[in-house]
Design an enzyme around this catalytic site. Sequence first.
Site, PDB file in Angstrom:
ATOM      1  N   ASP A 104       0.850  -1.194   0.000  1.00 31.09           N
ATOM      2  CA  ASP A 104       0.000   0.000   0.000  1.00 31.09           C
ATOM      3  C   ASP A 104       0.890   1.251   0.000  1.00 31.09           C
ATOM      4  OD1 ASP A 104      -2.398   1.383   0.165  1.00 31.09           O
ATOM      5  OD2 ASP A 104      -2.529   1.245   2.359  1.00 31.09           O
ATOM      6  N   GLU A 145      -1.425   6.070  -8.427  1.00 25.71           N
ATOM      7  CA  GLU A 145      -2.236   7.102  -7.746  1.00 25.71           C
ATOM      8  C   GLU A 145      -2.074   8.468  -8.385  1.00 25.71           C
ATOM      9  OE1 GLU A 145      -2.291   7.393  -3.422  1.00 25.71           O
ATOM     10  OE2 GLU A 145      -2.559   9.566  -3.571  1.00 25.71           O
TER      11      GLU A 145
HETATM   12  P1  13P Z   1      -8.763   4.292   6.024  1.00 28.31           P
HETATM   13  O1  13P Z   1      -7.730   4.084   7.083  1.00 28.31           O
HETATM   14  O2  13P Z   1      -9.386   5.642   6.079  1.00 28.31           O
HETATM   15  O3  13P Z   1      -9.767   3.190   5.997  1.00 28.31           O
HETATM   16  O4  13P Z   1      -7.996   4.240   4.616  1.00 28.31           O
HETATM   17  C1  13P Z   1      -7.280   3.094   4.279  1.00 28.31           C
HETATM   18  C2  13P Z   1      -6.531   3.298   3.016  1.00 28.31           C
HETATM   19  O5  13P Z   1      -6.950   4.011   2.136  1.00 28.31           O
HETATM   20  C3  13P Z   1      -5.274   2.545   2.853  1.00 28.31           C
HETATM   21  O6  13P Z   1      -4.576   2.938   1.716  1.00 28.31           O
END
Ligand code: 13P
Length: 284
Positions: A82, A134
């Site tokens: 991520d 992104e």
């Molecule tokens: P939240 O923590 O607001 O659920 O977002 C998670 C996210 O977008 C991880 O990339």
Amino acid sequence: MPLVSMNELLPKAKANKYAVGQFNMNNLEFAQAIVDAAEELKSPFIYGVSEGALKYMGIEFTVALAEAAAKKSGLPIALHLDHGSSFEVAMKCIRAGFSSVMFDGSHHSFEENIRLTKEVVKAARAMGVSVEGELGTIGGVEDDISVDEENASLAKPEEAIRFYEETGVDCLAIAVGTAHGMYAGEPNIRFDIIQKVSSAIPVPVVLHGGSGVPDEMIRQAIAAGVGKINVNTENQVACTDAIREALNKDAKIYDPRKYLTPARKAMVEVVKSKIQLFGSSNQA
Ligand code: 13P
């Protein structure tokens, strides 16, 4: 079943108008709660791992947990970096066994973001690994990344379409008004931007900052073309609330299993409700 790339999950989601959840993994209990919920509802899902979580868990444990979940459940599960900040981190994850990576070049100029994302796509594709890009800046706080409201900027649809065409990413996160973390009020989501971008590209749009978004807005976002939704904070809150409650109830507790069991249960409930809302039940 081995870990799968997001390309085993997302094209089907876009075609059938549901979304696959990316649930962030922060420790063993998160990994277990997420897979238990998905197993019960026969849903595919994506384990998201931020660079901070990777540092906390260690790359070997992270991959081993995801592989164990896939083996035990037989579900199609992707292990996804991520907000990867560099080509090097993305490659390190791929070498360690990740089946998917996000390259977040949103803090670079538009042209530089395209150039860097293309490099990641080229290398990842050769390994059968999927890539998320992104565009625009998503507000809020996640690990070490903090973007205040003033600096969060929405994605421009024409740029998003060109970004897809030039990079060939497998899904595209665009800033449309959601933020990482919980919201003070309600988010102002630009469904028109989602719709415009999604109808012009074959891959799904990704919604970051899924925690705290009202259910109706989530349904609208999926109808507009969102095929992957990220959730982290709601699980963190549920986990910590359950631990706090257990410790407040009995100050003498010292066995971590006594407070981590309710924490894990609370997260199973969060993940189940999201899977049902996203429409991915029985899609495994
Ligand atoms: P939240 O923590 O607001 O659920 O977002 C998670 C996210 O977008 C991880 O990339």
